[in-house]
Design an enzyme around this catalytic site. Structure first.
Site, PDB file in Angstrom:
ATOM      1  CB  CYS A   1      -0.962  -0.043   1.185  1.00  0.00           C
ATOM      2  SG  CYS A   1      -2.349   1.117   1.035  1.00  0.00           S
TER       3      CYS A   1
ATOM      4  CG  HIS B   1      -3.329  -4.023   2.502  1.00  0.00           C
ATOM      5  ND1 HIS B   1      -2.505  -3.850   3.593  1.00  0.00           N
ATOM      6  CD2 HIS B   1      -3.599  -2.786   2.022  1.00  0.00           C
ATOM      7  CE1 HIS B   1      -2.296  -2.552   3.777  1.00  0.00           C
ATOM      8  NE2 HIS B   1      -2.946  -1.880   2.838  1.00  0.00           N
TER       9      HIS B   1
ATOM     10  CD  GLU C   1      -1.502  -7.151   4.481  1.00  0.00           C
ATOM     11  OE1 GLU C   1      -1.893  -6.034   4.900  1.00  0.00           O
ATOM     12  OE2 GLU C   1      -1.071  -7.323   3.317  1.00  0.00           O
TER      13      GLU C   1
END
Length: 425
Positions: A130, A251, A253
């Site tokens: 990001c 993102h 994750e």
């Protein structure tokens, strides 16, 4: 506790994000980042976002990797002279819509840009998520859209427009992206791609993004509006060799199914997996460059013998410098050094000269002077002969003696090692 770097897990620096809780500043890092870094075999080291830390980054050495992630908008003064032609009214509207992101944090900018540039200068593995991807692009001379909606979406067809942030469905929101073939991202997600297609859906939490990609980078994925959602440096990507420079706007994750820790795609954690693989390899590379062979630990008897030999060399050195006088050492005091040298006769020219300068080749003053004169005569003869040789002949001769010197050096090391073992037995 061991202090051997070879058995310490590699360190990944992560800069914290500042928030306010109960009227006080709190620094934090998203737990998903920490879980993945630890899970793949590295130790996250949190760099606090406090004033002056960008001047203290040496204190965080050794740095084996850097992961930069969430945060506010980057101060546009780092990459543009103006505010992209946006009116004051438009800027105020952007601040109202994205209040949590538009509060510029110049201290965090300084810390993270310093770390990004450090990684680029020293080839330290870097993963930007990001804001971290935007930091990487800016550090390399790229620019950003101040606001995607005001600068990019407005120019697109309705079918191409993308909602890059949805506050009403913050974690559940996804949008389509197209993966570039034969990039790391393609390899990670290829098993999830439909036949003949290169599309996946990613999450999105940003209102800014890459405008002009820095020259060194190659795009890995595009949104339908043309925004670059991921990029890497192909010349600095080889995790097995400790090379990893990459930025992802989304993102991975956090791409997990509702009320579950299961990832949307099996390839989601691969960015972290390959990043840590590069971090581990980078640590090993650093250790091999900085490791110093541990000195041999001598027992009491060997230590006494060592001191006798060292004293013999020291006396010989003084004799070499001052010459024989009233306080000249006895012949017996020089015997220990002489015996040591006589047991190691395969000396390279460089080693012979070094020992000669220390006086270590001195058996007694008389023999040393005779040898010195003989060497001077030999050197004079050699110079006369070499003066008549061609450049090619001299080059061949130099190559020959260089090879012989290496061989002699290896033989000497073997003999010295054998002598130490004999002393210990």
């Amino acid at each position: 506790m061991s202090t051997d770097l070879s058995v310490i897990l590699p360190r990944v620096l992560i800069v914290s994000r500042r928030s306010v809780r109960k009227n006080k500043f709190v620094d934090f890092v998203g737990e998903y980042h920490l879980d993945l870094i630890v899970g793949y075999g590295a130790v996250p080291v949190i760099v606090p976002r406090v004033s002056g830390v960008h001047m203290l980054l040496d204190s965080f050495e050794p740095i084996h990797g850097v992961l930069l992630c969430e945060g506010e908008d980057i101060d546009p003064s780092w990459y543009e002279q103006d505010i992209a032609g946006l009116s004051q009214e438009e800027l105020e509207e952007i601040k109202r819509l994205h209040a949590s992101d538009t509060a510029i944090d110049k201290e965090k900018d300084s810390i993270e840009l310093s770390l990004a540039k450090l990684c680029l200068e020293r080839n330290i593995p870097y993963l930007g998520i990001c804001r971290g991807s935007q930091i990487l692009n800016v550090a390399c001379g790229g620019t950003l859209y101040q606001d995607i909606g005001k600068e990019l979406s407005i120019k697109c067809l309705d079918s191409q427009r993308v909602m890059h942030i949805n506050y009403d469905d913050y974690d559940g929101h996804r949008h389509d992206v197209e993966v570039v073939e034969n990039t790391p991202l393609h390899h990670w997600f290829k098993d999830s791609l439909e036949e003949g297609k290169m599309n996946i859906c990613v999450n999105s939490y940003h209102h800014q993004g890459v405008k002009r990609l820095a020259q060194r980078f190659v795009p890995m994925v595009f949104a339908p509006d043309g925004l670059i959602e991921g990029f890497y440096d192909p010349d600095a990507y080889n995790p097995e060799e400790g090379k990893f420079i990459m930025g992802l706007q989304f993102h991975p994750e956090r791409m997990r199914k509702p009320d579950s820790d299961e990832f949307d795609y099996p390839g989601c954690p691969f960015a972290y997996k390959e990043f840590v693989k590069a971090v581990v390899a980078h640590q090993k590379k650093l250790n091999s460059l900085t490791s110093v062979q541990k000195p041999i630990k001598l027992n009491k008897e060997m230590e006494i013998k060592r001191k006798i030999i060292v004293r013999s060399f020291s006396l010989a050195k003084n004799l070499y410098i001052a010459g024989r006088g009233t306080n000249s050492p006895k012949e017996t005091e020089l015997e220990a050094g002489a015996e040591f040298l006589e047991s190691n006769t395969a000396l390279s020219v460089q080693q012979e000269n070094r020992l000669k300068q220390m006086g270590a080749t001195v058996r007694n003053a008389g023999s040393y002077i005779e040898r010195l004169k003989l060497n001077e005569e030999r050197e004079k003869m050699a110079r006369n002969v070499m003066a008549k040789m061609t450049v090619e002949q001299l080059s061949d001769l130099l190559s020959f003696y260089h090879t012989m010197g290496q061989i002699c050096s290896e033989v000497l090391d073997i003999k010295i090692h054998g002598l130490v073992n004999d002393l210990g037995s």
